[in-house]
Write a protein that holds these residues in place. Structure first.
Motif, PDB file in Angstrom:
ATOM      1  N   GLN A 293      -6.794   0.423  -0.577  1.00  0.00           N
ATOM      2  CA  GLN A 293      -6.406   1.822  -0.441  1.00  0.00           C
ATOM      3  C   GLN A 293      -7.517   2.749  -0.943  1.00  0.00           C
ATOM      4  OE1 GLN A 293      -2.339   2.975  -1.465  1.00  0.00           O
ATOM      5  NE2 GLN A 293      -3.176   4.594  -2.773  1.00  0.00           N
ATOM      6  N   GLU A 294      -8.066   2.438  -2.092  1.00  0.00           N
ATOM      7  CA  GLU A 294      -9.151   3.260  -2.624  1.00  0.00           C
ATOM      8  C   GLU A 294     -10.361   3.236  -1.695  1.00  0.00           C
ATOM      9  OE1 GLU A 294      -9.770   1.634  -6.499  1.00  0.00           O
ATOM     10  OE2 GLU A 294      -7.989   2.606  -7.361  1.00  0.00           O
TER      11      GLU A 294
ATOM     12  N   LYS B  70      -0.093   7.658   1.973  1.00  0.00           N
ATOM     13  CA  LYS B  70      -1.524   7.967   1.964  1.00  0.00           C
ATOM     14  C   LYS B  70      -2.288   7.207   3.042  1.00  0.00           C
ATOM     15  CE  LYS B  70      -1.633   9.012  -2.992  1.00  0.00           C
ATOM     16  NZ  LYS B  70      -2.209   8.628  -4.316  1.00  0.00           N
TER      17      LYS B  70
ATOM     18  N   GLN C  94      -0.581  -6.235  -5.481  1.00  0.00           N
ATOM     19  CA  GLN C  94      -0.707  -4.846  -5.907  1.00  0.00           C
ATOM     20  C   GLN C  94      -2.173  -4.504  -6.197  1.00  0.00           C
ATOM     21  OE1 GLN C  94       1.750  -2.708  -5.761  1.00  0.00           O
ATOM     22  NE2 GLN C  94       3.279  -4.254  -5.243  1.00  0.00           N
ATOM     23  N   THR C  95      -2.897  -5.462  -6.749  1.00  0.00           N
ATOM     24  CA  THR C  95      -4.323  -5.262  -7.016  1.00  0.00           C
ATOM     25  C   THR C  95      -5.112  -5.191  -5.717  1.00  0.00           C
ATOM     26  OG1 THR C  95      -4.114  -6.458  -9.107  1.00  0.00           O
ATOM     27  CG2 THR C  95      -6.327  -6.215  -8.205  1.00  0.00           C
ATOM     28  N   SER C  96      -4.844  -6.130  -4.801  1.00  0.00           N
ATOM     29  CA  SER C  96      -5.549  -6.129  -3.507  1.00  0.00           C
ATOM     30  C   SER C  96      -5.282  -4.839  -2.741  1.00  0.00           C
ATOM     31  CB  SER C  96      -5.098  -7.328  -2.666  1.00  0.00           C
ATOM     32  OG  SER C  96      -5.268  -8.536  -3.351  1.00  0.00           O
ATOM     33  N   ALA C  97      -4.020  -4.409  -2.706  1.00  0.00           N
ATOM     34  CA  ALA C  97      -3.654  -3.210  -1.963  1.00  0.00           C
ATOM     35  C   ALA C  97      -4.303  -1.979  -2.570  1.00  0.00           C
ATOM     36  CB  ALA C  97      -2.131  -3.057  -1.942  1.00  0.00           C
ATOM     37  N   GLN C  98      -4.337  -1.900  -3.895  1.00  0.00           N
ATOM     38  CA  GLN C  98      -4.950  -0.748  -4.540  1.00  0.00           C
ATOM     39  C   GLN C  98      -6.437  -0.672  -4.233  1.00  0.00           C
ATOM     40  OE1 GLN C  98      -3.351   1.661  -6.101  1.00  0.00           O
ATOM     41  NE2 GLN C  98      -5.246   2.797  -6.512  1.00  0.00           N
ATOM     42  N   ARG C  99      -7.105  -1.816  -4.244  1.00  0.00           N
ATOM     43  CA  ARG C  99      -8.535  -1.824  -3.942  1.00  0.00           C
ATOM     44  C   ARG C  99      -8.808  -1.387  -2.505  1.00  0.00           C
ATOM     45  NH1 ARG C  99     -11.272  -7.367  -5.567  1.00  0.00           N
ATOM     46  NH2 ARG C  99     -13.050  -6.235  -4.669  1.00  0.00           N
TER      47      ARG C  99
ATOM     48  N   ILE D 219       0.837  -1.204   0.000  1.00  0.00           N
ATOM     49  CA  ILE D 219       0.000   0.000   0.000  1.00  0.00           C
ATOM     50  C   ILE D 219       0.868   1.249   0.000  1.00  0.00           C
ATOM     51  CG2 ILE D 219      -0.263   0.471   2.491  1.00  0.00           C
ATOM     52  CD1 ILE D 219      -3.358   0.343   1.925  1.00  0.00           C
ATOM     53  N   ASP D 220       0.355   2.357  -0.507  1.00  0.00           N
ATOM     54  CA  ASP D 220       1.086   3.626  -0.496  1.00  0.00           C
ATOM     55  C   ASP D 220       1.013   4.207   0.916  1.00  0.00           C
ATOM     56  OD1 ASP D 220       2.123   6.173  -0.769  1.00  0.00           O
ATOM     57  OD2 ASP D 220       0.995   6.662  -2.584  1.00  0.00           O
TER      58      ASP D 220
END
Length: 369
Positions: A357-358, A33, A350-355, A29-30
């Motif tokens: 995070q959003e 943010k 990366q997909t799981s983390a992006q989801r 995750i970023d």
């Protein structure tokens, strides 16, 4: 602008599948943010403590699972949320105590209370029965729900809507076996050249069914005396497993390797992966093993939706001979398309983390204006 801080609520942060998934997301995750902090329900040193601290996370360890002092636990929860108003989102992965921490969070004005289902059943013992009873109240105060699979969500949340979030892993790390690491590990464990090394990763608990696994391996070993079984993990039933291995005359063929951080190299050393669990949600270790390209032999009690790659067979737990037939009948060949299949199925962390995070950023904006 400082990152928002999301409180992840766990039993503890040892090297289990649920914990590994959370850490995979945390690494990806970023963190400029979104930052994670953690609450444990055990006050003990844990496998991921140092890494959490290094990544900027704060850890609060409660004593309720050691001392069973609920009044002290309630006071600690109230103080935690009263003195940390920055927590606008709590993400609960521990359903059994959710009836307590979600109530405390709501009382102190935490507007987003997320529940996450990681399993499809409970341990077949007294602890599992108590967990089932307590978890029946987990759903009551939630505002948002996630699950690792459809069956896991239905088990914990009933008819309430939930979002399926695959248990993502760093696929690149597992998809490229290192031949040098493979050779070194096998030599260190005394695995003869050309001998099949069957592997399993999981804590020693009733759910993971090491007793049944040893029955399966006994049948395999009868047919292939050079075969070896690698067990990664620790837990309360490890002594029982060691005793059974000895009773079956398998002490020299079973490798108890403990908890390790080099799991990708361990998968590289294996020739096949065995998962004879009594039940699972969506096991991270099966995702890892498939991504590593291993032939996977899985109990038919596990949701078939957990299979996304070629080379997965589901087998009956009441027939060790059927497992031995499958393991000894055909050459054990790695799946060359595993990486592409893992990505296509959505298992790249990366997909799981992006989801996630959003989701966190959207819900934080909604409740803070």
């Amino acid at each position: 602008m400082a990152p928002i801080r999301v409180l992840q609520i766990m039993p503890a942060m040892d090297a289990g599948g649920m914990e590994t998934f959370v850490m995979n997301v945390y690494r990806a995750i970023d963190r400029t943010k979104v930052q994670f902090d953690f609450v444990y329900h055990y006050d003990k040193p844990c496998f991921y403590d140092d890494e959490i601290t290094a990544l900027g996370g704060h850890i609060t360890k409660l004593t309720v699972r050691q001392d069973n002092n609920l009044p002290r636990y309630f006071r600690a929860l109230d103080e935690l949320f009263a003195t940390n108003p920055q927590y606008r989102i709590v993400h609960g992965h521990y359903s059994g105590f959710g009836m307590f921490y979600n109530r405390a969070a709501r009382r102190r004005g935490v507007p987003v209370r997320v529940g996450h289902s990681h399993n499809t059943a409970y341990e077949p013992n007294l602890v599992g029965t108590l967990d089932r009873m307590m978890s029946s109240r987990f759903d009551h105060l939630l505002t948002d729900r996630f699950a690792c699979s459809e069956k896991a969500g239905e088990m914990l949340f009933g008819k309430h809507p939930f979002t399926v979030l695959p248990n993502g892993i760093p696929v690149e790390r597992f998809a490229h076996p290192d031949p040098e690491a493979r050779a070194a590990l096998r030599a260190g464990w005394g695995v003869p050249e050309g001998s099949p090394l069957l592997g399993h990763v999981g804590r020693f608990s009733a759910q993971k069914n090491h007793s049944g696994l040893l029955d399966i391996f006994a049948e395999v070993h009868r047919r292939r005396p050079d075969a070896r079984l690698l067990l990664l993990g620790s837990g309360t039933l490890e002594a029982d497993a060691r005793a059974k291995a000895q009773a079956l005359g398998l002490s020299e063929a079973v490798i108890f390797a403990g908890v390790r951080s080099d799991t990708a190299a361990c998968y590289a050393a294996m020739d096949a992966f065995l998962l004879p669990s009594l039940f699972e949600g969506l096991p991270v270790v099966l995702v890892e093993a498939q991504t590593a390209g291993l032939p996977c032999f899985v109990s038919d009690t596990v949701d078939r939706g957990a299979a996304f790659a070629d080379g997965v067979q589901f087998l009956p737990l009441d027939s060790p001979a059927a497992w031995a037939d499958a393991l000894c009948g055909e050459p054990l060949v790695r799946n060359a398309n595993a990486l592409a299949q893992a990505r296509s199925a959505g298992y790249d962390v990366q997909t799981s983390a992006q989801r996630l995070q959003e989701f966190y950023l959207r819900r934080y904006a909604e409740v803070t204006g």
